[in-house]
Design a protein around this motif. Structure first.
Motif, PDB file in Angstrom:
ATOM      1  N   ASN A 226       0.804  -1.232   0.000  1.00 60.59           N
ATOM      2  CA  ASN A 226       0.000   0.000   0.000  1.00 60.59           C
ATOM      3  C   ASN A 226       0.830   1.272   0.000  1.00 60.59           C
ATOM      4  O   ASN A 226       0.307   2.363   0.256  1.00 60.59           O
ATOM      5  N   VAL A 227       2.114   1.169  -0.306  1.00 61.97           N
ATOM      6  CA  VAL A 227       2.988   2.336  -0.424  1.00 61.97           C
ATOM      7  C   VAL A 227       3.394   2.479  -1.888  1.00 61.97           C
ATOM      8  O   VAL A 227       3.956   1.536  -2.474  1.00 61.97           O
ATOM      9  N   LYS A 228       3.122   3.661  -2.480  1.00 60.93           N
ATOM     10  CA  LYS A 228       3.506   3.865  -3.878  1.00 60.93           C
ATOM     11  C   LYS A 228       5.025   3.982  -3.965  1.00 60.93           C
ATOM     12  O   LYS A 228       5.627   4.836  -3.326  1.00 60.93           O
ATOM     13  N   VAL A 229       5.634   3.114  -4.766  1.00 67.62           N
ATOM     14  CA  VAL A 229       7.094   3.103  -4.875  1.00 67.62           C
ATOM     15  C   VAL A 229       7.580   3.463  -6.269  1.00 67.62           C
ATOM     16  O   VAL A 229       8.771   3.732  -6.461  1.00 67.62           O
ATOM     17  N   SER A 230       6.671   3.477  -7.269  1.00 70.92           N
ATOM     18  CA  SER A 230       7.131   3.768  -8.622  1.00 70.92           C
ATOM     19  C   SER A 230       5.971   4.170  -9.510  1.00 70.92           C
ATOM     20  O   SER A 230       4.846   3.676  -9.363  1.00 70.92           O
ATOM     21  N   THR A 231       6.260   5.089 -10.458  1.00 71.83           N
ATOM     22  CA  THR A 231       5.333   5.438 -11.535  1.00 71.83           C
ATOM     23  C   THR A 231       6.142   5.532 -12.821  1.00 71.83           C
ATOM     24  O   THR A 231       7.143   6.273 -12.881  1.00 71.83           O
ATOM     25  N   VAL A 232       5.746   4.773 -13.842  1.00 65.76           N
ATOM     26  CA  VAL A 232       6.443   4.813 -15.122  1.00 65.76           C
ATOM     27  C   VAL A 232       5.414   5.020 -16.225  1.00 65.76           C
ATOM     28  O   VAL A 232       4.214   4.807 -16.026  1.00 65.76           O
ATOM     29  N   HIS A 233       5.923   5.432 -17.405  1.00 66.51           N
ATOM     30  CA  HIS A 233       5.039   5.637 -18.557  1.00 66.51           C
ATOM     31  C   HIS A 233       5.597   4.891 -19.768  1.00 66.51           C
ATOM     32  O   HIS A 233       6.798   4.968 -20.054  1.00 66.51           O
ATOM     33  N   ASP A 234       4.736   4.175 -20.453  1.00 65.40           N
ATOM     34  CA  ASP A 234       5.092   3.493 -21.693  1.00 65.40           C
ATOM     35  C   ASP A 234       3.800   3.181 -22.433  1.00 65.40           C
ATOM     36  O   ASP A 234       2.846   2.670 -21.840  1.00 65.40           O
ATOM     37  N   SER A 235       3.758   3.467 -23.707  1.00 60.42           N
ATOM     38  CA  SER A 235       2.514   3.320 -24.475  1.00 60.42           C
ATOM     39  C   SER A 235       2.535   2.154 -25.453  1.00 60.42           C
ATOM     40  O   SER A 235       1.604   2.009 -26.257  1.00 60.42           O
ATOM     41  N   ASP A 236       3.541   1.310 -25.415  1.00 55.16           N
ATOM     42  CA  ASP A 236       3.659   0.245 -26.414  1.00 55.16           C
ATOM     43  C   ASP A 236       2.603  -0.842 -26.267  1.00 55.16           C
ATOM     44  O   ASP A 236       2.111  -1.384 -27.264  1.00 55.16           O
ATOM     45  N   TYR A 237       2.246  -1.206 -25.030  1.00 56.85           N
ATOM     46  CA  TYR A 237       1.299  -2.297 -24.809  1.00 56.85           C
ATOM     47  C   TYR A 237       0.049  -1.754 -24.132  1.00 56.85           C
ATOM     48  O   TYR A 237       0.087  -1.297 -22.989  1.00 56.85           O
ATOM     49  N   ALA A 238      -1.060  -1.818 -24.863  1.00 54.94           N
ATOM     50  CA  ALA A 238      -2.305  -1.223 -24.346  1.00 54.94           C
ATOM     51  C   ALA A 238      -3.222  -2.242 -23.685  1.00 54.94           C
ATOM     52  O   ALA A 238      -4.020  -1.891 -22.813  1.00 54.94           O
ATOM     53  N   THR A 239      -3.145  -3.498 -24.100  1.00 55.99           N
ATOM     54  CA  THR A 239      -4.002  -4.547 -23.543  1.00 55.99           C
ATOM     55  C   THR A 239      -3.196  -5.835 -23.415  1.00 55.99           C
ATOM     56  O   THR A 239      -2.115  -5.966 -24.016  1.00 55.99           O
ATOM     57  N   GLY A 240      -3.740  -6.783 -22.681  1.00 56.11           N
ATOM     58  CA  GLY A 240      -3.081  -8.083 -22.585  1.00 56.11           C
ATOM     59  C   GLY A 240      -3.504  -8.854 -21.355  1.00 56.11           C
ATOM     60  O   GLY A 240      -4.362  -8.429 -20.581  1.00 56.11           O
ATOM     61  N   GLN A 241      -2.903 -10.020 -21.191  1.00 55.17           N
ATOM     62  CA  GLN A 241      -3.251 -10.908 -20.089  1.00 55.17           C
ATOM     63  C   GLN A 241      -2.460 -10.581 -18.828  1.00 55.17           C
ATOM     64  O   GLN A 241      -1.479  -9.832 -18.854  1.00 55.17           O
ATOM     65  N   VAL A 242      -2.906 -11.164 -17.717  1.00 49.84           N
ATOM     66  CA  VAL A 242      -2.200 -11.104 -16.443  1.00 49.84           C
ATOM     67  C   VAL A 242      -1.722 -12.506 -16.110  1.00 49.84           C
ATOM     68  O   VAL A 242      -2.453 -13.487 -16.285  1.00 49.84           O
ATOM     69  N   ALA A 243      -0.491 -12.622 -15.634  1.00 44.31           N
ATOM     70  CA  ALA A 243       0.061 -13.927 -15.270  1.00 44.31           C
ATOM     71  C   ALA A 243       0.997 -13.777 -14.079  1.00 44.31           C
ATOM     72  O   ALA A 243       1.566 -12.705 -13.840  1.00 44.31           O
ATOM     73  N   LEU A 244       1.145 -14.862 -13.340  1.00 45.97           N
ATOM     74  CA  LEU A 244       2.077 -14.939 -12.221  1.00 45.97           C
ATOM     75  C   LEU A 244       3.298 -15.737 -12.657  1.00 45.97           C
ATOM     76  O   LEU A 244       3.235 -16.509 -13.615  1.00 45.97           O
ATOM     77  N   PHE A 245       4.430 -15.566 -11.948  1.00 51.55           N
ATOM     78  CA  PHE A 245       5.605 -16.322 -12.371  1.00 51.55           C
ATOM     79  C   PHE A 245       6.583 -16.537 -11.224  1.00 51.55           C
ATOM     80  O   PHE A 245       6.557 -15.837 -10.200  1.00 51.55           O
ATOM     81  N   ALA A 246       7.463 -17.519 -11.445  1.00 44.98           N
ATOM     82  CA  ALA A 246       8.618 -17.772 -10.576  1.00 44.98           C
ATOM     83  C   ALA A 246       9.806 -18.026 -11.499  1.00 44.98           C
ATOM     84  O   ALA A 246       9.821 -19.013 -12.246  1.00 44.98           O
ATOM     85  N   ARG A 247      10.788 -17.129 -11.460  1.00 48.14           N
ATOM     86  CA  ARG A 247      11.937 -17.245 -12.360  1.00 48.14           C
ATOM     87  C   ARG A 247      13.172 -17.678 -11.577  1.00 48.14           C
ATOM     88  O   ARG A 247      13.523 -17.076 -10.553  1.00 48.14           O
ATOM     89  N   ALA A 248      13.830 -18.719 -12.086  1.00 45.33           N
ATOM     90  CA  ALA A 248      15.070 -19.211 -11.490  1.00 45.33           C
ATOM     91  C   ALA A 248      16.256 -18.615 -12.245  1.00 45.33           C
ATOM     92  O   ALA A 248      16.335 -18.726 -13.473  1.00 45.33           O
ATOM     93  N   GLY A 249      17.162 -17.959 -11.520  1.00 43.87           N
ATOM     94  CA  GLY A 249      18.350 -17.399 -12.141  1.00 43.87           C
ATOM     95  C   GLY A 249      19.290 -18.476 -12.645  1.00 43.87           C
ATOM     96  O   GLY A 249      19.115 -19.673 -12.381  1.00 43.87           O
ATOM     97  N   GLY A 250      20.322 -18.043 -13.369  1.00 45.69           N
ATOM     98  CA  GLY A 250      21.248 -19.008 -13.973  1.00 45.69           C
ATOM     99  C   GLY A 250      21.979 -19.865 -12.967  1.00 45.69           C
ATOM    100  O   GLY A 250      22.366 -20.997 -13.275  1.00 45.69           O
TER     101      GLY A 250
END
Length: 269
Positions: A226-250
């Motif tokens: 509940n603490v705002k930590v970032s605001t960014v702007h980018d217009s390339d992707y307007a719609t799409g899906q939501v997904a969760l992930f777990a990424r393992a580093g090298g």
């Protein structure tokens, strides 16, 4: 004359005696057959009705018992277009596991484990819905992660998640917002729109974090607990899906994350 008539009559009456003697065993035989048929019919009826001890074992068909995962018991908030707290898997999350990739839904949690270094285990929302302007809020806990491992959320992703925005919480205690895309040779690339960096709002591994992303037009806002930590702007992707992930580093020895709530609220026009 009358005597001879009487004898004749007597002889006539004596002649049938052997026949009467034959009727007794014949009647007894008929009665026996009838009794056998009657008993056989009764036994057949008992067997057909499943009353016989062998029939009850061999012909009984158990009635299927509904599993507790067949009904979702919690009412979503009125503003939510997707909501799950994993009371069960009534919404149909993928629980398919293969070598090194493990997905389970139990004890009010969706748990993802990835033990394949240099790879990402993805869990798309089971609705496969496409969103434009929305707010997604996820409660997650990193159970195991190395410094180069990360967990989080994809938003506005295409069908293969080649183009998307990615919110990372890393095992080293930092966060970032990345943009993923394919270059001219169809090689996957990513650039950071913010971070990686630390934030006092981010809880360490083992503690729950609430990650909230507000997407409106080209603006993306990130809140941690509940603490705002970032605001960014980018217009390339307007719609799409939501997904969760777990990424393992090298150099990963495995990453595990549990999700206890996922909520998507669509913005009203």
């Amino acid at each position: 004359m009358s005597m001879s008539e009487g004898k004749t009559g007597g002889e006539d009456t004596q002649t049938p005696r052997p026949k009467r003697g034959l009727k007794v065993p014949l009647i007894a035989a008929i009665i026996t057959v009838l009794l056998i048929l009657s008993f056989s019919g009764l036994l057949f009826m008992q067997i057909s009705q499943g009353k016989g001890p062998q029939s009850a074992t061999s012909t009984e068909t158990p009635t299927p018992t509904p599993t507790p995962t067949s009904i979702y018991m919690e009412t979503p908030p009125p503003q939510a277009v997707f909501y799950d707290t994993f009371i069960n898997n009534a919404l149909g999350w993928s629980t398919v596991s293969t070598a090194g990739y493990y997905r389970t839904v139990k004890s009010r949690k969706l748990i993802l484990t990835n033990t394949n270094p240099g790879t990402t285990l993805i869990e798309s929302l089971p609705t496969n819905s496409i969103y434009d302007n929305f707010t997604v809020s996820v409660d997650l806990t990193i159970l195991k992660a190395g410094g180069n491992d990360s967990v989080g959320i994809y938003i506005r992703g295409d069908s293969n998640l080649d183009h998307d925005y990615r919110i990372d919480l890393k095992g080293d205690g930092t966060f970032d917002i990345a943009k993923e895309y394919l270059d001219s040779k169809n090689n996957p690339q990513s650039i950071f729109l913010d971070g990686p960096r630390n934030s006092s709002a981010l809880n360490p591994s083992g503690a729950q974090n609430t990650v909230t992303v507000i997407v409106d037009g080209s603006q993306l806002q990130l809140l941690l607990n509940n603490v705002k930590v970032s605001t960014v702007h980018d217009s390339d992707y307007a719609t799409g899906q939501v997904a969760l992930f777990a990424r393992a580093g090298g150099d990963s020895s495995g990453v595990t994350v549990s999700f206890s709530k996922v909520e998507v609220d669509k913005h009203l026009e």
